[in-house]
Motif scaffolding. Structure first.
Motif, short mmCIF file in Angstrom:
data_model
loop_
_atom_site.label_atom_id
_atom_site.label_comp_id
_atom_site.label_asym_id
_atom_site.label_seq_id
_atom_site.Cartn_x
_atom_site.Cartn_y
_atom_site.Cartn_z
N GLY A 73 -1.74 -13.28 -7.15
CA GLY A 73 -0.38 -13.72 -6.85
C GLY A 73 0.01 -13.80 -5.40
N ALA A 74 -0.93 -13.67 -4.48
CA ALA A 74 -0.58 -13.83 -3.06
C ALA A 74 -0.15 -15.27 -2.80
N ASN A 75 0.81 -15.44 -1.91
CA ASN A 75 1.26 -16.78 -1.53
C ASN A 75 0.44 -17.35 -0.38
N ALA A 76 -0.16 -16.47 0.41
CA ALA A 76 -0.98 -16.91 1.54
C ALA A 76 -1.92 -15.78 1.92
N TYR A 77 -2.99 -16.14 2.62
CA TYR A 77 -3.98 -15.17 3.07
C TYR A 77 -4.38 -15.55 4.49
N ALA A 78 -4.33 -14.59 5.40
CA ALA A 78 -4.76 -14.83 6.78
C ALA A 78 -5.65 -13.67 7.22
N ASP A 97 12.67 -10.25 2.14
CA ASP A 97 12.43 -11.68 1.97
C ASP A 97 10.94 -12.00 1.95
N TYR A 98 10.15 -11.18 2.65
CA TYR A 98 8.71 -11.41 2.76
C TYR A 98 7.98 -10.08 2.80
N ILE A 99 6.73 -10.10 2.32
CA ILE A 99 5.87 -8.91 2.37
C ILE A 99 4.58 -9.32 3.06
N LEU A 100 4.25 -8.62 4.14
CA LEU A 100 2.98 -8.82 4.85
C LEU A 100 2.12 -7.63 4.49
N LEU A 101 0.99 -7.88 3.82
CA LEU A 101 0.26 -6.81 3.15
C LEU A 101 -1.22 -6.80 3.52
N VAL A 128 6.12 -4.89 6.54
CA VAL A 128 4.71 -4.91 6.90
C VAL A 128 4.08 -3.65 6.32
N VAL A 129 3.10 -3.84 5.45
CA VAL A 129 2.43 -2.71 4.80
C VAL A 129 1.00 -2.68 5.34
N ASP A 130 0.76 -1.76 6.28
CA ASP A 130 -0.54 -1.67 6.94
C ASP A 130 -0.68 -0.27 7.52
N ASP A 131 -1.85 0.35 7.32
CA ASP A 131 -2.06 1.71 7.79
C ASP A 131 -2.65 1.78 9.19
N THR A 180 8.75 -12.74 -4.66
CA THR A 180 8.86 -12.53 -3.21
C THR A 180 7.57 -12.99 -2.55
N PRO A 181 7.66 -13.83 -1.50
CA PRO A 181 6.43 -14.27 -0.84
C PRO A 181 5.63 -13.10 -0.27
N VAL A 182 4.36 -13.04 -0.69
CA VAL A 182 3.44 -12.02 -0.20
C VAL A 182 2.34 -12.72 0.59
N ILE A 183 2.21 -12.33 1.84
CA ILE A 183 1.20 -12.88 2.72
C ILE A 183 0.21 -11.76 3.01
N MET A 184 -1.03 -11.96 2.61
CA MET A 184 -2.06 -10.97 2.87
C MET A 184 -2.54 -11.17 4.30
N LEU A 185 -2.59 -10.09 5.07
CA LEU A 185 -3.12 -10.13 6.44
C LEU A 185 -4.18 -9.05 6.51
N SER A 186 -5.44 -9.47 6.49
CA SER A 186 -6.54 -8.53 6.34
C SER A 186 -7.63 -8.81 7.36
N SER A 187 -8.41 -7.79 7.65
CA SER A 187 -9.58 -7.98 8.51
C SER A 187 -10.72 -8.64 7.75
#
Length: 135
Positions: free
Chosen positions: A103-108, A53-57, A10-13, A82-89
């Motif tokens: 190249g994101a695999n998903a966005y939430a 296995d996954y990156i939540l970014l 999980v990459v989040d500040d 590698t699956p990258v799922i963007m999780l953003s405000s």
């Protein structure tokens, strides 16, 4: 689930958002091993040294943005698929489209409640761990 646990970075500040993510995956009983990194440059180094296995970014971080990190990851053999799922405000169509174009695999969009995060964690686990075939 057979074999070693799947690994998510999980990459989040934002420490509050990270607490919600960690608690939600724990409450959902997810079998995923989670590592948190608060800085895109540190995440980049970590992803060079260790397989996940996954990156939540998250997108919006000081210094190197999540979008810049995503582009960098897609250019590397180790993380190219590698699956990258963007999780953003951000729910901006521009951000969503840029994430997929890079190249994101998903966005939430980040949920506003712990129960929303729990639903995200349950859905993430159902799809990425139980259904999707990993590269």
């Amino acid at each position: 689930m057979a074999g070693p646990p799947r690994k998510l970075i999980v990459v989040d500040d934002d420490p509050v958002d990270v607490r919600f993510v960690l608690r939600a995956f724990s409450d959902a009983g997810s079998p995923i091993e989670i590592t948190h990194v608060a800085d895109a440059e540190i995440a980049s180094d970590r992803l060079d040294a260790e397989a996940f296995d996954y990156i939540l970014l998250d997108i919006n971080m000081p210094g190197t943005s999540g979008m810049d990190l995503l582009k960098r990851l897609r250019g590397r053999a180790r993380t190219a698929v590698t699956p990258v799922i963007m999780l953003s405000s951000s729910s901006s169509t521009v951000d969503v489209n840029r994430a997929y174009a890079n190249g994101a695999n998903a966005y939430a969009v980040k949920p506003s409640t712990l129960s929303g995060y729990r639903e995200f964690a349950e859905g993430f686990t159902r799809f990425w761990v139980d259904v999707a075939v990993s590269p």
